[in-house]
Enzyme design. Structure first.
Site, mmCIF file in Angstrom:
data_model
loop_
_atom_site.group_PDB
_atom_site.id
_atom_site.type_symbol
_atom_site.label_atom_id
_atom_site.label_comp_id
_atom_site.label_asym_id
_atom_site.label_seq_id
_atom_site.Cartn_x
_atom_site.Cartn_y
_atom_site.Cartn_z
ATOM 1 N N ASP A 1 0.809 -1.163 0.017
ATOM 2 C CA ASP A 1 -0.029 -0.126 0.150
ATOM 3 C C ASP A 1 0.975 1.259 0.018
ATOM 4 O O ASP A 1 1.910 1.288 0.970
ATOM 5 C CB ASP A 1 -0.762 0.263 1.515
ATOM 6 C CG ASP A 1 -1.991 1.331 1.280
ATOM 7 O OD1 ASP A 1 -2.605 1.138 0.669
ATOM 8 O OD2 ASP A 1 -1.495 2.033 2.082
ATOM 9 N N GLU B 1 13.335 -15.005 -0.330
ATOM 10 C CA GLU B 1 13.622 -16.301 0.574
ATOM 11 C C GLU B 1 12.493 -17.341 0.437
ATOM 12 O O GLU B 1 12.577 -18.446 0.643
ATOM 13 C CB GLU B 1 13.961 -15.860 1.805
ATOM 14 C CG GLU B 1 14.308 -16.800 2.993
ATOM 15 C CD GLU B 1 14.432 -15.941 4.281
ATOM 16 O OE1 GLU B 1 14.240 -16.933 5.165
ATOM 17 O OE2 GLU B 1 14.753 -14.941 4.466
#
Length: 539
Positions: free
Chosen positions: A204, A262
């Site tokens: 956002d 990751e």
């Protein structure tokens, strides 16, 4: 390590946004919840989308309906609990659907323990976690920065005898990303959800993280921004060169990408900026920041073929290896069938816009209810909930009209809740409820399912380059090219009147059997009825 065999799977994906307050209420309190989303995951999976973006469901006082977070690592009781979220993740994954959460990093709620501590004194451990500034000698704020939601972006705090910055509501203080501890805290909160199985994050206001350290005032805008804010909002009168889109944000987004990689997760960024395409290009180039970004440039009032073409071509010209997400509707803007279609034959216009959106180069992001061709709901002033709309009423009515609950049936409250809905269910939505559209082969819902399924069979539309043709308004025409595949021509009539014109490139093209939009090409002459379209293999 990536969980996906194709590292660029997100480029071929379709995102579907769920606004949880308005999806389905399972406990009768009038507000949608996580269990409601879980209950409707079969519907979402049948639609054929790949990723479900869920607007914030974290703990919040709900002054901005979840975009004011008071605890980044827990579910607000209004929506359920962590166990409910885990069930949602498990069911989504069992259906082959990925879950994307909405991270509001630039600001939090004034109720967050971090801000409560920060405002308590000038020397506490979190004193520098937010953007504080002394007043000018005359008591005024330190500069002229404005809030997106109206008024100054500075609020006086009597505890510290300083101003704090808020780009949005007064109750949404801005975090100080110049402080490394703040950055790490945000990355840690995202890791919490990634470890629970989240597949992606929607960032956002992703260009609002940093501010100019010198607190320099913004100059007047040379060209007023009416894409990000309404023209009754003075925010668009400034060139926002100091209060957002700062160069330091690039390094933070690179740290974010390392964390996402990751877990094999993806990120899409919301960019509201004076030159949104430039920021989108900067934030998606190089493969080491955001995977993709979208702007408000197709979320505005302008519906012309020329405008749409310019956004796509400008992005393509300004970034070679970045990726766009094209959105024509979300929880912040009037529904596209009203905003662009002016409520004229919303079913036909909704189909046409969906087909166009799914054919552009980029990852489509659909908003709940657009697959049903819902129009903007009229919410009377006394029922308005959105603080943005209350501030600028009546010229700007806020965002409630696109946030009304989904009408699943044409019964009481549209099958959304057994209680009193937090916003009224629109009668016009009940008339075209999902249950009614299920049994209509020609409905927007069933068209959306067919169109999405057909797109999957067309690698040109998911991976191909895009080249536009000259065509008269309101026609948008382009081809999608992919090495080793036949080029596909796509032509759309965005207008409510029939159009005939000659397109030499279409001469000899072989018509493709697509999901059901009317239109034909005869010896190079394109004949499209209102909201018609045509797809074909180039000769």
């Amino acid at each position: 390590m990536s969980k996906h065999a194709n590292p660029n799977w997100w480029q071929e994906a379709i995102i579907y946004q769920v606004y949880p307050r308005s999806y389905l209420d399972t406990n009768g309190d009038g507000v949608g919840d996580l269990a409601g989303i879980t209950d409707r995951l079969d519907y979402i999976a049948k639609l054929g989308v790949d990723i479900v973006w869920i607007s914030p469901f974290f703990k919040s006082p709900m002054k901005d309906f979840g975009y004011d977070v008071s605890d980044y690592c827990d579910v607000d009781p209004l929506f359920g609990n962590l166990a409910d979220f885990d069930k949602l993740i498990a069911k989504a994954h069992s259906l082959g659907v990925k879950i994307m959460i909405d991270q509001v990093m630039s600001h939090c709620s004034e109720d967050h323990p971090w801000f409560k501590e920060s405002r308590s004194s000038r020397d506490n451990p979190k004193a520098d976690w937010f953007v504080w500034a002394d007043p000018l000698p005359d008591g005024n704020p330190p500069n002229n920065w404005l809030s997106v939601f109206g008024g100054s972006s500075w609020q006086w705090d009597s505890r510290r005898k300083q101003y704090y910055m808020h780009n949005f509501l007064v109750s949404q203080p801005d975090l100080n990303f110049h402080n490394p501890e703040v950055q790490q805290a945000m990355l840690d909160s995202l890791r919490f959800w990634l470890e629970r199985g989240v597949d992606g994050v929607r960032m956002d206001a992703c260009n609002f993280h940093f501010h100019d350290r010198q607190l320099r005032s913004n100059p007047p805008a040379l060209v007023r921004d009416t894409a990000t804010v309404t023209d009754v909002n003075p925010y668009g009168m400034q060139a926002h060169i100091h209060d957002k889109s700062q160069p330091e944000n690039v390094a933070f987004l690179q740290r974010l990408r390392v964390l996402l990689d990751e877990f094999g997760a993806v990120a899409i960024g919301e960019v509201g900026a004076d030159d949104a395409l430039a920021v989108m290009a900067e934030y998606t180039a190089g493969g080491d920041k955001l995977h993709m970004a979208y702007s408000f440039n197709l979320l505005n009032e302008i519906c012309t073929a020329r405008h749409i073409r310019k956004q796509v071509e400008d992005f393509k010209a300004r970034v070679k290896d970045g990726w766009a997400s094209w959105s024509v509707g979300n929880h912040d803007v009037p529904r596209v069938t009203t905003r662009w279609g002016k409520n004229h034959n919303p079913a036909a216009f909704g189909k046409l816009v969906l087909a166009m959106q799914l054919s552009l180069k980029g990852t489509p992001c659909l908003y709940q209810g657009d697959e049903l061709a819902f129009t903007e709901a009229e919410v009377p002033y006394e029922l308005i909930q959105d603080p943005y709309g209350i501030t600028f009423w009546p010229e700007f009515k806020g965002r409630d009209g696109c946030r009304t609950p989904i009408a699943w049936t044409n019964g009481e409250n549209g099958g959304f809740t057994a209680g009193k809905p937090w916003l009224p269910v629109a009668e016009e939505h009940k008339a075209v409820a999902a249950s009614l559209q299920e049994g209509d082969a020609d409905s927007p819902l069933n068209f959306a399912r067919r169109m999405i399924a057909w797109r999957r069979t067309m690698p040109q539309l998911t991976r191909g380059d895009i080249v536009f043709y000259e065509a008269p308004e309101p026609v948008l025409a382009f081809r999608r090219e992919l090495p080793g595949e036949r080029s596909v021509i796509a032509i759309f009539n965005l207008g409510k009147e029939a159009v005939n014109f000659t397109l030499p490139a279409a001469k000899g093209a072989q018509k493709l059997e697509q999901p059901g939009l009317p239109g034909e090409v005869v010896d190079g002459e394109v004949r499209l009825p209102a909201y018609g379209a045509w797809f074909g293999y180039a000769a």
